[in-house]
Enzyme design. Structure first.
Site, PDB file in Angstrom:
ATOM      1  N   GLY A   8       0.856  -0.968  -0.099  1.00 33.89           N
ATOM      2  CA  GLY A   8       0.303  -0.003  -0.040  1.00 33.89           C
ATOM      3  C   GLY A   8       1.149   1.327  -0.210  1.00 33.89           C
ATOM      4  O   GLY A   8       0.503   2.433   0.640  1.00 33.89           O
ATOM      5  N   ILE A  58       0.521   7.079   3.912  1.00 35.17           N
ATOM      6  CA  ILE A  58       1.111   6.290   5.474  1.00 35.17           C
ATOM      7  C   ILE A  58       2.001   4.922   5.127  1.00 35.17           C
ATOM      8  O   ILE A  58       3.640   5.571   5.727  1.00 35.17           O
ATOM      9  CB  ILE A  58       0.162   5.728   6.725  1.00 35.17           C
ATOM     10  CG1 ILE A  58      -1.351   6.942   6.851  1.00 35.17           C
ATOM     11  CG2 ILE A  58       0.909   4.910   7.649  1.00 35.17           C
ATOM     12  CD1 ILE A  58      -2.138   6.531   7.796  1.00 35.17           C
ATOM     13  N   TYR A  79     -15.408  -1.629   4.695  1.00 37.49           N
ATOM     14  CA  TYR A  79     -14.074  -1.644   5.402  1.00 37.49           C
ATOM     15  C   TYR A  79     -13.316  -1.477   7.043  1.00 37.49           C
ATOM     16  O   TYR A  79     -12.666  -2.592   7.298  1.00 37.49           O
ATOM     17  CB  TYR A  79     -13.813   0.755   5.460  1.00 37.49           C
ATOM     18  CG  TYR A  79     -12.241   0.889   5.958  1.00 37.49           C
ATOM     19  CD1 TYR A  79     -11.342   0.151   4.835  1.00 37.49           C
ATOM     20  CD2 TYR A  79     -11.997   1.366   6.934  1.00 37.49           C
ATOM     21  CE1 TYR A  79     -10.300   0.653   5.772  1.00 37.49           C
ATOM     22  CE2 TYR A  79     -11.201   2.111   7.284  1.00 37.49           C
ATOM     23  CZ  TYR A  79      -9.919   1.891   7.243  1.00 37.49           C
ATOM     24  OH  TYR A  79      -8.899   2.038   6.907  1.00 37.49           O
TER      25      TYR A  79
END
Length: 278
Positions: free
Chosen positions: A22, A29, A189
């Site tokens: 990711g 992040i 999510y």
């Protein structure tokens, strides 16, 4: 690696390898974690998936992977940027194959910072969206952790090592997953991240014999371009320290968990959110 804050190891085979998922945007992040680990002595393989960013409101960042690789290399890290669709069940094995081949060794730390996150609630979530969230956030995370467990071979000093002078129960492998407790209005999510929590915490026990620790980090509200002004102001008011989190805040904690000093922290869900109320 005790003194890596002052003198990160030079690029080369002595640096352990971290695989971070990711890492698609330079303000994300994942990118913050990659910078922190590179600066403290790690070589870094990372994944990204441009089609996901492209369909989100912030859009894809042209050249992000190459730019992040350049930053990490300047910190002394060897790097491998790997584009991967985590809805594909075969992707995790291919990711590990490419990381190992390009960086020339086994992955020591696995950091899961990828996510599928499209807001919808109980009544308007589609089956397709629900399945996609679980495929990326839960199933892919399980498959990545499983692939890590099948491949990881601890260095001397791991749990069952009997080398004289080695402390019993020493762990060298690391798994860190990023989670969220946001479920209201963001059902698929939050629910799929809840499943990720359980998978990761199970790894803390099931992979302990390999000398691996596994922890979950909830970074709280971190503005990486997805907040509007109203939400940003609301979240700041609800945080005792009076600000939002940054990628570096999360990266500091992940860096500690991946360090030798962090080996006694295991099987935990840690909040790094400035005291923000859930």
């Amino acid at each position: 690696m005790t003194n890596t804050e002052q003198r990160p190891p030079a690029s080369g085979p002595d640096r352990p390898i971290a695989l971070i998922t990711g890492v698609g945007r330079s303000i994300g992040i994942g990118a913050g974690i990659a910078r922190r680990l590179a600066a403290t002595g790690w070589d870094v393989a990372f994944t990204y998936w441009t089609p996901y960013d492209r369909r989100m409101e912030w859009g894809a960042e042209p050249g992000a992977a190459a730019s992040i690789e350049k930053e990490l290399a300047e910190a002394g890290a060897r790097t491998a940027a790997i584009e991967a669709d985590l809805t594909d069940p075969d992707a995790p094995a291919r990711i590990f194959d490419e990381a190992e081949q390009r960086l020339g060794g086994q992955v020591t730390a696995l950091v899961l910072s990828h996510a599928e996150s499209v807001d919808s609630g109980l009544l308007d979530t589609t089956v397709e969206a629900f399945d996609r969230h679980f495929a990326v956030n839960s199933r892919a995370s399980w498959l990545l952790i499983r692939e890590y467990g099948l491949r990881f071979r601890g260095a001397p000093g791991t749990t069952k090592d009997t080398t004289p002078g080695t402390a019993p129960g020493t762990a060298t492998g690391r798994i860190v997953a990023l989670t969220s407790d946001h479920t209201v209005g963001n059902l698929p999510y939050g629910a799929s991240k809840g499943a990720l929590d359980r998978i990761t915490l199970a790894a803390a026990h099931e992979l302990a014999h390999l000398g691996v620790t596994a922890n979950v980090v909830n970074p709280g509200p971190v503005d990486t371009g997805w907040m509007n002004d109203e939400l940003r102001e609301t979240l700041v008011r609800g945080t005792p320290l009076g600000r939002l989190g940054t990628p570096l805040d999360t990266a500091h904690l992940v860096g500690f968990l991946c360090s030798p000093e962090g080996q006694w922290v295991n099987g935990q869900l840690l909040k790094s959110n400035g005291g923000a109320a859930s």
